[in-house]
Design a protein around this motif. Structure first.
Motif, short mmCIF file in Angstrom:
data_model
loop_
_atom_site.label_atom_id
_atom_site.label_comp_id
_atom_site.label_asym_id
_atom_site.label_seq_id
_atom_site.Cartn_x
_atom_site.Cartn_y
_atom_site.Cartn_z
N SER A 39 0.83 -1.19 0.00
CA SER A 39 0.00 0.00 0.00
C SER A 39 0.87 1.25 0.00
O SER A 39 2.04 1.22 0.36
N TYR A 40 0.25 2.34 -0.41
CA TYR A 40 0.98 3.61 -0.45
C TYR A 40 1.43 4.02 0.95
O TYR A 40 2.57 4.43 1.13
N LEU A 41 0.57 3.88 1.95
CA LEU A 41 0.91 4.30 3.31
C LEU A 41 2.02 3.44 3.92
O LEU A 41 2.91 3.95 4.60
N SER A 42 1.96 2.16 3.68
CA SER A 42 3.01 1.28 4.19
C SER A 42 4.35 1.62 3.54
O SER A 42 5.38 1.70 4.21
N SER A 43 4.33 1.83 2.24
CA SER A 43 5.57 2.22 1.54
C SER A 43 6.05 3.58 2.01
O SER A 43 7.25 3.80 2.17
N LEU A 44 5.11 4.50 2.22
CA LEU A 44 5.47 5.84 2.68
C LEU A 44 6.19 5.76 4.02
O LEU A 44 7.18 6.47 4.24
N TYR A 45 5.75 4.90 4.90
CA TYR A 45 6.40 4.72 6.20
C TYR A 45 7.86 4.28 6.01
O TYR A 45 8.77 4.85 6.61
N HIS A 46 8.08 3.27 5.17
CA HIS A 46 9.43 2.76 4.95
C HIS A 46 10.32 3.81 4.28
O HIS A 46 11.50 3.94 4.62
N PHE A 47 9.74 4.56 3.36
CA PHE A 47 10.55 5.57 2.68
C PHE A 47 10.72 6.83 3.52
O PHE A 47 11.67 7.58 3.29
N PHE A 48 9.85 7.06 4.48
CA PHE A 48 10.08 8.15 5.43
C PHE A 48 11.33 7.81 6.26
O PHE A 48 12.20 8.64 6.47
N TYR A 49 11.39 6.57 6.69
CA TYR A 49 12.59 6.08 7.40
C TYR A 49 13.82 6.26 6.53
O TYR A 49 14.84 6.79 6.96
N PHE A 50 13.73 5.82 5.26
CA PHE A 50 14.86 5.94 4.34
C PHE A 50 15.26 7.40 4.15
O PHE A 50 16.43 7.74 4.10
N SER A 51 14.27 8.29 4.05
CA SER A 51 14.54 9.71 3.86
C SER A 51 15.23 10.31 5.08
O SER A 51 16.16 11.12 4.93
N VAL A 52 14.82 9.92 6.28
CA VAL A 52 15.48 10.40 7.50
C VAL A 52 16.94 9.94 7.51
O VAL A 52 17.85 10.72 7.81
N ILE A 53 17.16 8.69 7.18
CA ILE A 53 18.52 8.13 7.17
C ILE A 53 19.37 8.82 6.10
O ILE A 53 20.53 9.15 6.34
N ASN A 75 22.56 11.62 6.57
CA ASN A 75 23.81 11.09 6.01
C ASN A 75 24.35 9.90 6.78
O ASN A 75 25.56 9.67 6.80
N VAL A 76 23.47 9.15 7.42
CA VAL A 76 23.89 7.95 8.13
C VAL A 76 24.03 6.80 7.13
O VAL A 76 25.04 6.14 7.09
N GLY A 77 22.98 6.56 6.34
CA GLY A 77 23.02 5.56 5.30
C GLY A 77 23.30 4.15 5.78
O GLY A 77 24.39 3.63 5.58
N TYR A 78 22.34 3.52 6.43
CA TYR A 78 22.52 2.16 6.93
C TYR A 78 22.72 1.14 5.81
O TYR A 78 23.33 0.12 6.00
N GLY A 79 22.16 1.39 4.64
CA GLY A 79 22.31 0.48 3.53
C GLY A 79 21.25 -0.59 3.44
O GLY A 79 21.33 -1.46 2.58
N ASP A 80 20.24 -0.52 4.33
CA ASP A 80 19.18 -1.53 4.25
C ASP A 80 18.25 -1.27 3.07
O ASP A 80 17.77 -2.19 2.45
#
Length: 184
Positions: free
Chosen positions: A124-138, A142-147
């Protein structure tokens, strides 16, 4: 009398803050709504949707940069407390991070191979948005965990825009520290 003056200053500051950040916020929300509508109404596999997302991300980056330079540099001069200063930069950071999260989400929904490491259950859009919000914060920090990593050229371009904006905002904040007039 001094306390009353501080309350008046604080109210006018927040009114000014939300007034000057309204255009970028509304633009980003509008772009997110357009993304969702386009994704649901148009066969996005045959439409050059990735070019639209990259173009919108570039325009958004320019808009946030210009707004930061013009409007918020004026507001920093009238900041009279650490709390006000944190509101200014918090608003900028949230606008930037959330807007890039919507870009990443739409890119991922357009091409599920644009990013690696996104959980499979993010349909879903909201579920993906949550994961990409995390990615955007990372990414912004400039931490870049690489997950989660960008794979497509457009995804890499949008990530580079976010990194550029994060460096710009940090340099902007540090360069304007001397202009802050604190009354605490």
């Amino acid at each position: 009398m001094s306390e009353r003056l501080n309350k008046i200053r604080e109210k006018s500051f927040y009114k000014l803050l939300f007034g000057r950040t309204a255009l970028p916020v509304l633009t980003i929300v509008g772009i997110a709504v357009i993304y969702v509508l386009l994704m649901s109404l148009i066969d996005h596999r045959s439409f050059p949707f990735h070019i639209i997302i990259a173009s919108a991300a570039l325009i958004k980056t320019i808009l946030i940069t210009a707004t930061t330079l013009k409007q918020l540099s004026k507001m920093i001069e009238i900041c009279h407390s650490i709390k006000q200063l944190l509101w200014v930069f918090g608003a900028i950071l949230f606008i930037s991070i959330f807007s890039f999260a919507t870009d990443y989400t739409c890119l991922s929904l357009f091409n599920n191979m644009a990013f690696e490491g996104v959980p499979v259950h993010s349909n879903s859009y909201l579920s993906s948005l949550y994961h990409f919000f995390y990615f955007s914060v990372i990414t912004f920090s400039n931490v870049g965990y690489g997950d989660i990593t960008p794979v497509s050229e457009v995804a890499k371009f949008v990530v580079m825009l976010e990194i550029f904006l994060s460096f710009f905002l940090i340099v902007f904040a540090l360069a304007n520290i001397k202009k802050i007039h604190l009354n605490e």
